[in-house]
Design a protein around this motif. Structure first.
Motif, PDB file in Angstrom:
ATOM      1  N   VAL A  13       0.662  -1.139  -0.009  1.00  0.00           N
ATOM      2  CA  VAL A  13       0.024   0.031   0.213  1.00  0.00           C
ATOM      3  C   VAL A  13       0.778   1.246  -0.024  1.00  0.00           C
ATOM      4  O   VAL A  13       0.795   2.280  -0.655  1.00  0.00           O
ATOM      5  CB  VAL A  13      -0.869  -0.002   1.179  1.00  0.00           C
ATOM      6  CG1 VAL A  13      -1.825   1.190   1.071  1.00  0.00           C
ATOM      7  CG2 VAL A  13      -1.965  -1.200   1.091  1.00  0.00           C
ATOM      8  N   CYS A  14       1.960   1.268   0.619  1.00  0.00           N
ATOM      9  CA  CYS A  14       2.958   2.507   0.937  1.00  0.00           C
ATOM     10  C   CYS A  14       4.168   1.882   1.301  1.00  0.00           C
ATOM     11  O   CYS A  14       4.320   0.926   1.880  1.00  0.00           O
ATOM     12  CB  CYS A  14       2.210   3.627   1.849  1.00  0.00           C
ATOM     13  SG  CYS A  14       1.789   2.836   3.508  1.00  0.00           S
ATOM     14  N   ASP A  28       1.382  -3.462   3.793  1.00  0.00           N
ATOM     15  CA  ASP A  28       0.381  -4.048   2.888  1.00  0.00           C
ATOM     16  C   ASP A  28      -1.117  -3.966   3.760  1.00  0.00           C
ATOM     17  O   ASP A  28      -1.016  -3.152   4.786  1.00  0.00           O
ATOM     18  CB  ASP A  28       0.481  -5.369   2.562  1.00  0.00           C
ATOM     19  CG  ASP A  28       1.003  -6.280   3.518  1.00  0.00           C
ATOM     20  OD1 ASP A  28       0.446  -6.037   4.788  1.00  0.00           O
ATOM     21  OD2 ASP A  28       1.190  -7.520   3.277  1.00  0.00           O
ATOM     22  N   ALA A  29      -2.032  -4.574   3.270  1.00  0.00           N
ATOM     23  CA  ALA A  29      -3.311  -4.553   4.007  1.00  0.00           C
ATOM     24  C   ALA A  29      -3.126  -5.263   5.460  1.00  0.00           C
ATOM     25  O   ALA A  29      -4.263  -5.100   6.236  1.00  0.00           O
ATOM     26  CB  ALA A  29      -4.339  -4.914   3.188  1.00  0.00           C
ATOM     27  N   THR A  65      -1.682   3.154   5.829  1.00  0.00           N
ATOM     28  CA  THR A  65      -2.052   3.958   4.411  1.00  0.00           C
ATOM     29  C   THR A  65      -1.004   4.867   4.213  1.00  0.00           C
ATOM     30  O   THR A  65      -1.031   5.265   2.794  1.00  0.00           O
ATOM     31  CB  THR A  65      -3.394   4.469   4.831  1.00  0.00           C
ATOM     32  OG1 THR A  65      -3.380   5.612   5.793  1.00  0.00           O
ATOM     33  CG2 THR A  65      -4.511   3.279   4.990  1.00  0.00           C
TER      34      THR A  65
END
Length: 348
Positions: A13-14, A28-29, A65
């Motif tokens: 994700v970042c 990640d998530a 995030t």
């Protein structure tokens, strides 16, 4: 030099890397991952990078995030649940220093669903800004961070809401009491806020509100929004508004032109832009025309839009007057696609 493969069922994700290159953080998530980096260099040339994974405790490995390192070895993490945590990072230990929750209180359920998409830390390490891709209350929050000179963790200000979503945030200047925060919007306009006074800057006040009516239409009429704001360390009064297919150079000490220049001027995308010729007798137009009397006395290159680069993935200054741009042209994407299974010919 090196590729890292993380065993996970989720996409990344970042990510962020510390200014000294000693640590790399990705999320990640499902979890946050932290690596220490050791470099093998000879005569100033890096030959190899050896990453080592750092184990994180339950409270420190929450999925995020947005991530950002500061100059004091802290990793600022915007978690998927809403709170923003500050981690003190060292090669031997990672500890949880503080948790910001003030920006999640008093918000409706719909606004809380917008995660923090961007973080920025001022040069002096005193200020932290967090931005959501939202237009309502709580889209941008400012916090204070403790530094070597003092200070404490504190929620400082919630930037006033706007009619359009926030797309980017960036601290201007070299820190101190005159630190300012620049906030970009999906309309390609931007506002500069004075942090100490918790108000719009003098530049914005002079330009009028809303600012979008005082900016060149070559910028505000573009369909692709500004997604990044970067600054040259040697010129704090200058900034660059960057998007996927262009970037715009802004000098806050120069007058704003009524019409922005394109570079290169003969670029195909520059020729496609056709501006409406309708006359506007509003106060913003009259104010803009008045400001142009001084600007039109000579060539005004302020707000020049550069179209030379396209499909920009990364753009930032790495040193004074030294900027790096990473592109991913569409042709390189097409080359990686597999051959077509079948091709239908129309008109036969």
């Amino acid at each position: 030099l090196k590729s890292l493969h993380i065993k996970s069922s989720f996409n990344l994700v970042c990510s962020t890397i510390s200014d000294d290159g000693a640590f790399l953080a990705v999320s990640d998530a499902s979890s946050l991952y932290l690596f220490s980096l050791e470099f093998d260099d000879e005569n100033g040339v890096i030959d190899d990078v050896r990453p080592s994974k750092i184990n994180l405790s339950g409270k420190c490995k929450q999925p995020c995030t947005a991530l950002r390192f500061d100059a004091l070895g802290r990793l600022i993490c915007a978690t998927v649940d809403g709170p923003i945590i500050s981690l003190q990072v060292s090669p031997d230990e990672v500890s949880l220093e503080h948790v910001f929750k003030e920006h999640t209180s008093g918000l409706s359920a719909s606004s809380h669903h917008f995660p923090v998409s961007s973080l920025d830390v001022s040069v002096d390490g005193k200020w932290l800004a967090a931005g959501r891709f939202a237009s309502g209350k709580g889209a941008v929050h400012v916090f204070t961070l403790p530094t070597k000179e003092g200070g404490q963790y504190q929620h400082w200000w919630s930037v006033p809401e706007m009619e359009v979503p926030t797309t980017s945030i960036k601290f201007l200047g070299r820190g101190g009491a005159e630190s300012s925060l620049c906030v970009g919007y999906s309309s390609n306009a931007f506002n500069i806020f004075n942090l100490e006074s918790r108000s719009l800057s003098q530049w914005n006040t002079d330009m009028g509100f809303p600012l979008v009516k005082s900016l060149p239409r070559e910028l505000t009429s573009r369909s692709e929004p500004v997604t990044r704001i970067i600054c040259n360390p040697s010129s704090p009064q200058k900034l660059i508004l960057g998007a996927h297919g262009f970037f715009c150079h802004v000098d806050l000490h120069q007058p704003v032109p009524d019409k922005a220049n394109m570079f290169p001027p003969d670029h195909l995308r520059a020729k496609r832009i056709q501006m409406p010729n309708s006359e506007d007798n509003s106060m913003h137009s009259l104010r803009r025309q008045e400001k142009q009397k001084m600007a039109n006395r000579g060539s005004n290159s302020n707000f020049t839009i550069c179209l030379r680069y396209d499909s920009i993935l990364f753009q930032d200054f790495v040193a004074d007057n030294e900027m790096v741009i990473v592109e991913q042209p569409w042709l390189s994407v097409l080359e990686d696609l597999p051959d077509a299974l079948s091709r239908r010919v129309y008109g036969t």
